[in-house]
Design a protein around this motif. Structure first.
Motif, mmCIF file in Angstrom:
data_model
loop_
_atom_site.group_PDB
_atom_site.id
_atom_site.type_symbol
_atom_site.label_atom_id
_atom_site.label_comp_id
_atom_site.label_asym_id
_atom_site.label_seq_id
_atom_site.Cartn_x
_atom_site.Cartn_y
_atom_site.Cartn_z
ATOM 1 N N ARG A 47 0.778 -1.181 -0.112
ATOM 2 C CA ARG A 47 -0.024 -0.205 -0.067
ATOM 3 C C ARG A 47 0.818 1.211 0.249
ATOM 4 O O ARG A 47 2.087 1.226 0.529
ATOM 5 C CB ARG A 47 -0.958 -0.012 1.131
ATOM 6 N N ASP A 48 0.200 2.424 -0.544
ATOM 7 C CA ASP A 48 0.700 3.715 -0.453
ATOM 8 C C ASP A 48 0.028 4.488 0.157
ATOM 9 O O ASP A 48 -1.143 4.984 -0.334
ATOM 10 C CB ASP A 48 1.111 4.139 -1.942
ATOM 11 N N ASN A 49 0.342 4.878 1.667
ATOM 12 C CA ASN A 49 -0.416 5.532 2.468
ATOM 13 C C ASN A 49 -0.589 6.778 1.837
ATOM 14 O O ASN A 49 -1.833 7.548 2.360
ATOM 15 C CB ASN A 49 0.159 5.657 3.810
ATOM 16 N N ALA A 50 0.384 7.548 1.315
ATOM 17 C CA ALA A 50 0.383 8.971 0.808
ATOM 18 C C ALA A 50 -0.831 9.145 -0.223
ATOM 19 O O ALA A 50 -1.340 10.211 -0.567
ATOM 20 C CB ALA A 50 1.680 9.463 0.384
ATOM 21 N N LYS A 51 -1.123 7.922 -0.817
ATOM 22 C CA LYS A 51 -1.917 8.016 -2.132
ATOM 23 C C LYS A 51 -3.085 7.159 -1.813
ATOM 24 O O LYS A 51 -4.329 7.204 -2.684
ATOM 25 C CB LYS A 51 -1.198 7.517 -3.351
ATOM 26 N N ASN A 52 -3.199 6.777 -0.722
ATOM 27 C CA ASN A 52 -4.732 6.019 -0.482
ATOM 28 C C ASN A 52 -4.654 4.920 -1.231
ATOM 29 O O ASN A 52 -5.869 4.513 -1.713
ATOM 30 C CB ASN A 52 -5.683 6.840 -0.047
ATOM 31 N N ARG A 53 -3.569 4.098 -1.748
ATOM 32 C CA ARG A 53 -3.827 3.152 -2.729
ATOM 33 C C ARG A 53 -3.210 1.812 -2.262
ATOM 34 O O ARG A 53 -2.307 1.705 -1.464
ATOM 35 C CB ARG A 53 -2.866 3.710 -3.872
ATOM 36 N N VAL A 54 -3.869 0.630 -2.628
ATOM 37 C CA VAL A 54 -3.385 -0.705 -2.202
ATOM 38 C C VAL A 54 -3.269 -1.437 -3.479
ATOM 39 O O VAL A 54 -4.159 -1.378 -4.435
ATOM 40 C CB VAL A 54 -4.316 -1.440 -1.396
ATOM 41 N N SER A 55 -2.195 -2.193 -3.529
ATOM 42 C CA SER A 55 -1.951 -3.314 -4.667
ATOM 43 C C SER A 55 -1.814 -4.419 -4.404
ATOM 44 O O SER A 55 -1.629 -4.854 -3.196
ATOM 45 C CB SER A 55 -0.751 -2.532 -5.386
ATOM 46 N N LEU A 56 -2.154 -5.586 -5.331
ATOM 47 C CA LEU A 56 -2.087 -7.044 -5.129
ATOM 48 C C LEU A 56 -1.139 -7.436 -6.259
ATOM 49 O O LEU A 56 -1.716 -7.075 -7.464
ATOM 50 C CB LEU A 56 -3.214 -7.638 -5.112
ATOM 51 N N GLN A 57 -0.007 -7.858 -6.053
ATOM 52 C CA GLN A 57 0.928 -8.615 -7.185
ATOM 53 C C GLN A 57 0.403 -9.962 -7.174
ATOM 54 O O GLN A 57 0.723 -10.796 -6.108
ATOM 55 C CB GLN A 57 2.296 -8.380 -6.776
ATOM 56 N N LEU A 58 0.003 -10.605 -8.150
ATOM 57 C CA LEU A 58 -0.338 -12.186 -8.343
ATOM 58 C C LEU A 58 0.500 -12.766 -9.252
ATOM 59 O O LEU A 58 0.624 -12.499 -10.244
ATOM 60 C CB LEU A 58 -1.809 -12.097 -8.986
ATOM 61 N N ASN A 59 1.373 -13.635 -8.713
ATOM 62 C CA ASN A 59 2.261 -14.416 -9.363
ATOM 63 C C ASN A 59 1.980 -16.113 -9.287
ATOM 64 O O ASN A 59 1.108 -16.198 -8.595
ATOM 65 C CB ASN A 59 3.672 -14.287 -8.934
ATOM 66 N N SER A 60 2.389 -16.612 -10.316
ATOM 67 C CA SER A 60 2.312 -18.269 -10.304
ATOM 68 C C SER A 60 0.758 -18.409 -10.429
ATOM 69 O O SER A 60 0.372 -19.404 -9.500
ATOM 70 C CB SER A 60 2.975 -18.681 -9.206
#
Length: 121
Positions: free
Chosen positions: A71-84
């Protein structure tokens, strides 16, 4: 009013990778937990991963070692990296966040509209 907008879903072959992103916007005073859930056809929505504002993470056993939440708290953003990725990862993925809209507000639970991830050859 708070909105969560997801992006990054799509069709990918088994073993491939995707990155999902979710941005919170609107009246935001503080963002607590953020996370991702998924719902496959005929199944209930289930937890994939969560992350606290301090960066502590929690993963479903089925995705440990393959998915990474950040997550990037400054941008209020959350990401999910999906591998395999596996065919059983096919589902609609939903962003979730607990957000306080003002200093005198309680935290409320918000959901994104969902983004489809399909793993197929």
């Amino acid at each position: 009013q708070v909105q969560l907008v997801e992006s990054g879903g799509g069709l990918v072959q088994p073993g491939g990778s995707l990155t999902l992103s979710c941005a919170a916007s609107g009246s935001i005073y503080r963002v607590y937990h953020m996370g991702w859930y998924r719902q496959a056809p005929g199944k209930e929505r289930s937890l994939v991963a969560t992350i606290t504002s301090g960066g502590r993470t929690n993963y479903a056993d089925s995705v440990k070692g393959r998915f990474t939440i950040s997550r990037d708290n400054a941008k209020n953003r959350v990401s999910l990296q999906l591998n395999s990725l596996k065919p059983e990862d096919t589902a609609v993925y939903y962003c979730n966040a607990v957000i306080q809209s003002s200093y005198d507000d309680i935290g409320n639970n918000y959901w994104g509209q969902g983004t489809q991830v399909t793993v197929s050859s």
